[in-house]
Design a protein around this motif. Structure first.
Motif, PDB file in Angstrom:
ATOM      1  N   TYR A  22      12.878 -12.385 -11.606  1.00  0.00           N
ATOM      2  CA  TYR A  22      14.064 -12.210 -10.766  1.00  0.00           C
ATOM      3  C   TYR A  22      14.111 -13.214  -9.613  1.00  0.00           C
ATOM      4  O   TYR A  22      14.910 -13.071  -8.696  1.00  0.00           O
ATOM      5  N   ASN A  23      13.197 -14.220  -9.675  1.00  0.00           N
ATOM      6  CA  ASN A  23      13.141 -15.229  -8.625  1.00  0.00           C
ATOM      7  C   ASN A  23      12.930 -14.595  -7.242  1.00  0.00           C
ATOM      8  O   ASN A  23      13.536 -14.998  -6.256  1.00  0.00           O
ATOM      9  N   LEU A  24      12.072 -13.567  -7.224  1.00  0.00           N
ATOM     10  CA  LEU A  24      11.724 -12.902  -5.978  1.00  0.00           C
ATOM     11  C   LEU A  24      10.289 -13.257  -5.597  1.00  0.00           C
ATOM     12  O   LEU A  24       9.495 -13.666  -6.448  1.00  0.00           O
ATOM     13  N   ASN A  25       9.969 -13.092  -4.348  1.00  0.00           N
ATOM     14  CA  ASN A  25       8.635 -13.446  -3.884  1.00  0.00           C
ATOM     15  C   ASN A  25       7.938 -12.227  -3.276  1.00  0.00           C
ATOM     16  O   ASN A  25       8.577 -11.264  -2.836  1.00  0.00           O
ATOM     17  N   ALA A  26       6.624 -12.280  -3.260  1.00  0.00           N
ATOM     18  CA  ALA A  26       5.802 -11.251  -2.609  1.00  0.00           C
ATOM     19  C   ALA A  26       4.567 -11.950  -2.060  1.00  0.00           C
ATOM     20  O   ALA A  26       4.187 -13.030  -2.525  1.00  0.00           O
ATOM     21  N   VAL A  27       3.953 -11.348  -1.046  1.00  0.00           N
ATOM     22  CA  VAL A  27       2.745 -11.936  -0.462  1.00  0.00           C
ATOM     23  C   VAL A  27       1.530 -11.134  -0.912  1.00  0.00           C
ATOM     24  O   VAL A  27       1.635  -9.947  -1.224  1.00  0.00           O
ATOM     25  N   ILE A  28       0.384 -11.798  -0.955  1.00  0.00           N
ATOM     26  CA  ILE A  28      -0.850 -11.147  -1.407  1.00  0.00           C
ATOM     27  C   ILE A  28      -1.642 -10.671  -0.190  1.00  0.00           C
ATOM     28  O   ILE A  28      -2.041 -11.473   0.651  1.00  0.00           O
ATOM     29  N   LEU A  29      -1.825  -9.375  -0.092  1.00  0.00           N
ATOM     30  CA  LEU A  29      -2.591  -8.766   1.003  1.00  0.00           C
ATOM     31  C   LEU A  29      -3.671  -7.894   0.371  1.00  0.00           C
ATOM     32  O   LEU A  29      -3.477  -6.702   0.159  1.00  0.00           O
ATOM     33  N   ASP A  30      -4.803  -8.520   0.073  1.00  0.00           N
ATOM     34  CA  ASP A  30      -5.817  -7.808  -0.714  1.00  0.00           C
ATOM     35  C   ASP A  30      -7.176  -7.719  -0.027  1.00  0.00           C
ATOM     36  O   ASP A  30      -8.184  -7.425  -0.664  1.00  0.00           O
ATOM     37  N   SER A  31      -7.233  -7.974   1.285  1.00  0.00           N
ATOM     38  CA  SER A  31      -8.518  -7.864   1.985  1.00  0.00           C
ATOM     39  C   SER A  31      -8.675  -6.450   2.551  1.00  0.00           C
ATOM     40  O   SER A  31      -7.683  -5.735   2.729  1.00  0.00           O
ATOM     41  N   PRO A  32      -9.902  -6.030   2.851  1.00  0.00           N
ATOM     42  CA  PRO A  32     -10.132  -4.661   3.327  1.00  0.00           C
ATOM     43  C   PRO A  32      -9.386  -4.320   4.621  1.00  0.00           C
ATOM     44  O   PRO A  32      -9.096  -3.168   4.882  1.00  0.00           O
ATOM     45  N   ILE A  33      -9.071  -5.335   5.402  1.00  0.00           N
ATOM     46  CA  ILE A  33      -8.455  -5.085   6.706  1.00  0.00           C
ATOM     47  C   ILE A  33      -6.934  -4.995   6.623  1.00  0.00           C
ATOM     48  O   ILE A  33      -6.267  -4.598   7.579  1.00  0.00           O
ATOM     49  N   ASP A  34      -6.359  -5.346   5.453  1.00  0.00           N
ATOM     50  CA  ASP A  34      -4.902  -5.497   5.365  1.00  0.00           C
ATOM     51  C   ASP A  34      -4.119  -4.202   5.529  1.00  0.00           C
ATOM     52  O   ASP A  34      -2.983  -4.227   6.008  1.00  0.00           O
ATOM     53  N   ASN A  35      -4.672  -3.060   5.121  1.00  0.00           N
ATOM     54  CA  ASN A  35      -3.960  -1.801   5.329  1.00  0.00           C
ATOM     55  C   ASN A  35      -3.641  -1.591   6.797  1.00  0.00           C
ATOM     56  O   ASN A  35      -2.516  -1.251   7.175  1.00  0.00           O
ATOM     57  N   ASN A  36      -4.651  -1.789   7.641  1.00  0.00           N
ATOM     58  CA  ASN A  36      -4.450  -1.637   9.081  1.00  0.00           C
ATOM     59  C   ASN A  36      -3.550  -2.737   9.633  1.00  0.00           C
ATOM     60  O   ASN A  36      -2.744  -2.505  10.531  1.00  0.00           O
ATOM     61  N   PHE A  37      -3.704  -3.942   9.085  1.00  0.00           N
ATOM     62  CA  PHE A  37      -2.919  -5.067   9.580  1.00  0.00           C
ATOM     63  C   PHE A  37      -1.434  -4.883   9.287  1.00  0.00           C
ATOM     64  O   PHE A  37      -0.580  -5.209  10.117  1.00  0.00           O
ATOM     65  N   ILE A  38      -1.119  -4.350   8.105  1.00  0.00           N
ATOM     66  CA  ILE A  38       0.281  -4.084   7.751  1.00  0.00           C
ATOM     67  C   ILE A  38       0.922  -3.122   8.761  1.00  0.00           C
ATOM     68  O   ILE A  38       2.029  -3.355   9.259  1.00  0.00           O
ATOM     69  N   SER A  39       0.219  -2.048   9.061  1.00  0.00           N
ATOM     70  CA  SER A  39       0.737  -1.072  10.022  1.00  0.00           C
ATOM     71  C   SER A  39       0.917  -1.706  11.400  1.00  0.00           C
ATOM     72  O   SER A  39       1.882  -1.423  12.117  1.00  0.00           O
ATOM     73  N   PHE A  40      -0.017  -2.582  11.761  1.00  0.00           N
ATOM     74  CA  PHE A  40       0.054  -3.265  13.055  1.00  0.00           C
ATOM     75  C   PHE A  40       1.295  -4.154  13.132  1.00  0.00           C
ATOM     76  O   PHE A  40       2.021  -4.144  14.135  1.00  0.00           O
ATOM     77  N   ILE A  41       1.562  -4.917  12.074  1.00  0.00           N
ATOM     78  CA  ILE A  41       2.724  -5.811  12.062  1.00  0.00           C
ATOM     79  C   ILE A  41       4.019  -4.999  12.125  1.00  0.00           C
ATOM     80  O   ILE A  41       4.972  -5.372  12.825  1.00  0.00           O
ATOM     81  N   GLU A  42       4.070  -3.887  11.401  1.00  0.00           N
ATOM     82  CA  GLU A  42       5.274  -3.038  11.437  1.00  0.00           C
ATOM     83  C   GLU A  42       5.510  -2.504  12.850  1.00  0.00           C
ATOM     84  O   GLU A  42       6.652  -2.358  13.289  1.00  0.00           O
TER      85      GLU A  42
END
Length: 625
Positions: A446-466
């Motif tokens: 569908y010509n869409l993009n996504a980013v790879i967030l696969d490190s142990p810290i990324d769950n917390n980092f996602i919440s922080f960015i939000e």
């Protein structure tokens, strides 16, 4: 000089037991203190030479000599610094360089365990009594016609001053007759180890020898070997950054931290105002993504080692680095409470954070290709820093990279700008490329993009960015197809959707929570599973908090998305009313669901057992055709 006897001017006789028992946590610190005193004496002499007040001796080399003798049970510290007169010995040794010893004792007696304050009161010399039963000083001042002085104390508050018959050249020799519980310091190797620990970079050359071996060698007529200093008097951090080569930085890194690998990059700190701060911070390569371990940042005062990893000076997240920080503005011996409350310490800490952020900015802007090469190695450090220090995030947020599903490194702004017409403020991410490969393929279709967030810290980092970027919402790639994934050229009416939904719902039942029918571009996939982002996060939170149920029965909310464009689905719809095909339709519908679940995550034991039995049944039916 007539022999002079007296008592050291201390109101409290308990001062020596206090020094021995409390003021230093490590007994070996006396070596650092006495070498530091010798270094100060040399520095004062060199200063007078530079001011023209003293005519220097031709080709004079400044040094501190340390010698041990197991035979005599002594350790000596000798320098060729400024030396002392009898009056200066009386002032600096006998009267102790602070007033009101009684006040000192009363103020600190209840918290000696946590306070290291000898340096505040000029008591460094008295650390010698931690290990000695007798201390002797032989000294000769640089002043013309000065007489050599000897000072002796047997470890109490009594002393004796007389003329020295051993010191004939300018400088000071301190001889410690070691107590029985401290005889480990008669070992030359042990002394060398302590000097390497504290004095590797002290600005005066240090030489160590075993007095007994030298004496024995002299008797046997052995050829004397030219001694080499233990320390480096000109460490790399004192040089101007423009005068340092990459190889020098790497060699210094290997030498100081006793490693064989190379750092990713480094930051050379060189500040003269508003405080004096020099040092080098190295970004090491982490061996794996789980290696969120403490590095080692060594703190120095005028090239004298103080301690590793002082969190009050070095921000916690920077302790993942390796490095050296030299800050003469800090006392050599200092309490943690002092550091916590000192304004200069806070300024130093903030400055170090700023310099790290500036370096990342410069690399991202000016050396983007190199920056991308080691991004995977430093991303955990940077994300950890953002979580620990929001001011650091504000400084580096535009230089945080995300690798997309095509392997390209982009910023969050880049991603959102490209995607705003399709899904504004929504960021799709992948946390397991292999497991979510079906969804990655769909996005590419569908010509869409996504980013790879696969490190142990990324769950917390996602919440922080939000939290920091209001309105931005992260959704895992298997959580929401949204309108952009629908094939608008193959729209189906609600009646047809209801037919497909009911077909699967009647057979599959409550194995999934919701059903959705879409006309997807990729005809090969009959169905896929979506997991609600909110329910998945709640489940992850529950698992992190050891089974807390937050007053509700939590489970992942699964939606089965059935692809109306898939030939197999179309065939099932055509055959749905054929009673002769009912068993086969049941088997195939359940098989489609299991394959969708497998593509999303593992089946549980019961589901896996059913899947295997059904697969065997299907193969049996095929082979009989």
């Amino acid at each position: 000089m007539a022999i002079q006897k007296g008592s050291i001017s201390i109101d409290t006789e308990n001062i020596f037991p206090i020094i021995k028992k409390w003021l230093y946590s490590d007994k070996d610190i006396f070596i650092r203190e006495l070498i530091s005193n010798g270094c100060d004496a040399v520095s004062k002499y060199k200063r007078l030479v530079s001011l023209g007040e003293i005519k220097p001796t031709i080709d004079e080399s400044y040094k501190i000599a340390v010698s041990v003798s197991k035979k005599n049970k002594t350790i000596k510290f000798s320098d060729n610094g400024i030396g002392m007169t009898a009056e200066e010995v009386d002032k600096y040794i006998n009267q102790v360089a602070f007033s009101g010893a009684e006040d000192f004792f009363n103020k600190y007696k209840d918290r000696m365990e946590e306070t290291d304050i000898i340096g505040h009161f000029g008591l460094g010399f008295y650390s010698a009594f931690m290990v000695s039963k007798k201390v002797e000083i032989d000294t000769l001042s640089f002043l013309k016609d000065a007489e050599p002085v000897r000072w002796i104390s047997e470890g109490g508050t009594e002393y004796e001053i007389s003329t020295s018959d051993t010191r004939t050249a300018r400088g000071t020799t301190i001889t410690l007759s070691l107590a029985e519980d401290s005889e480990e310091f008669l070992d030359e190797y042990e002394v060398r180890s302590v000097i390497n620990k504290y004095c590797s970079f002290i600005p005066v050359e240090i030489f160590v020898e075993d007095e007994d071996k030298v004496e024995e060698g002299t008797k046997e007529g052995e050829e004397k070997v030219e001694p080499k200093p233990l320390n480096d008097i000109n460490p790399l951090w004192l040089k101007s950054p423009k005068d340092c080569t990459a190889e020098e930085y790497k060699e210094f890194y290997r030498k100081v931290f006793n490693v064989f690998d190379e750092p990713l990059f480094w930051i050379h700190l060189n500040v003269d105002y508003p405080f004096n701060l020099k040092g080098i911070l190295y970004f090491p390569k982490l061996n794996n993504e789980f290696e969120l371990v403490e590095g080692k940042v060594k703190l120095y005062n005028n090239q004298v080692f103080i301690a590793d990893n002082i969190k009050e000076v070095i921000p916690e997240f920077l302790l993942l680095l390796k490095g050296v920080i030299d800050c003469p503005d800090l006392p050599l011996n200092v309490s943690r409470s002092f550091l916590q409350n000192d304004k200069d310490v806070s300024k130093i800490s903030k400055h170090i954070v700023k310099k790290v952020a500036d370096k990342l900015k410069a690399l991202c802007k000016n050396e983007r290709e190199e920056y991308e090469k080691f991004w995977d190695d430093i991303q955990i450090f940077i994300k950890f820093g953002c979580l620990k220090d929001e001011s650091f995030y504000e400084k580096v947020k535009d230089y945080i990279l995300y690798k997309d599903i095509d392997g390209k490194y982009i910023t969050l702004t880049d991603y959102q700008e490209t995607a705003k017409e399709k899904h504004e403020n929504k960021v799709f991410y992948v946390n397991n490329v292999d497991q979510q490969s079906q969804y990655v393929k769909l996005f590419k279709d569908y010509n869409l993009n996504a980013v790879i967030l696969d490190s142990p810290i990324d769950n917390n980092f996602i919440s922080f960015i939000e939290y920091k970027e209001m309105g931005t919402k992260f959704n895992r790639i298997d959580s929401d197809l949204s309108e952009v994934l629908k094939d608008t050229e193959s729209d189906i009416d609600n009646g047809d959707k209801e037919i497909v939904t009911n077909l699967f719902k009647d057979i599959v039942g409550e194995r999934v929570d919701k059903y959705s029918v879409e006309s997807l571009k990729n005809e090969d996939t009959p169905a896929m599973i979506l997991i609600s982002e909110e329910s998945r996060r709640m489940m992850e939170m529950q698992s992190r908090f050891a089974g807390m149920n937050f007053g509700m029965d939590l489970k992942e909310e699964k939606t089965l998305v059935i692809n109306n464009n898939n030939p197999l689905v179309k065939k099932l719809v055509l055959l749905k009313d054929n009673e002769d095909k009912k068993d086969k339709i049941d088997i195939i519908c359940n098989q489609i669901v299991d394959l969708a679940l497998l593509a999303n995550k593992e089946l549980n034991a019961e589901e896996l057992d059913s899947f295997i039995k059904r697969s065997n049944d299907l193969m049996s039916k095929v082979i009989t055709l």
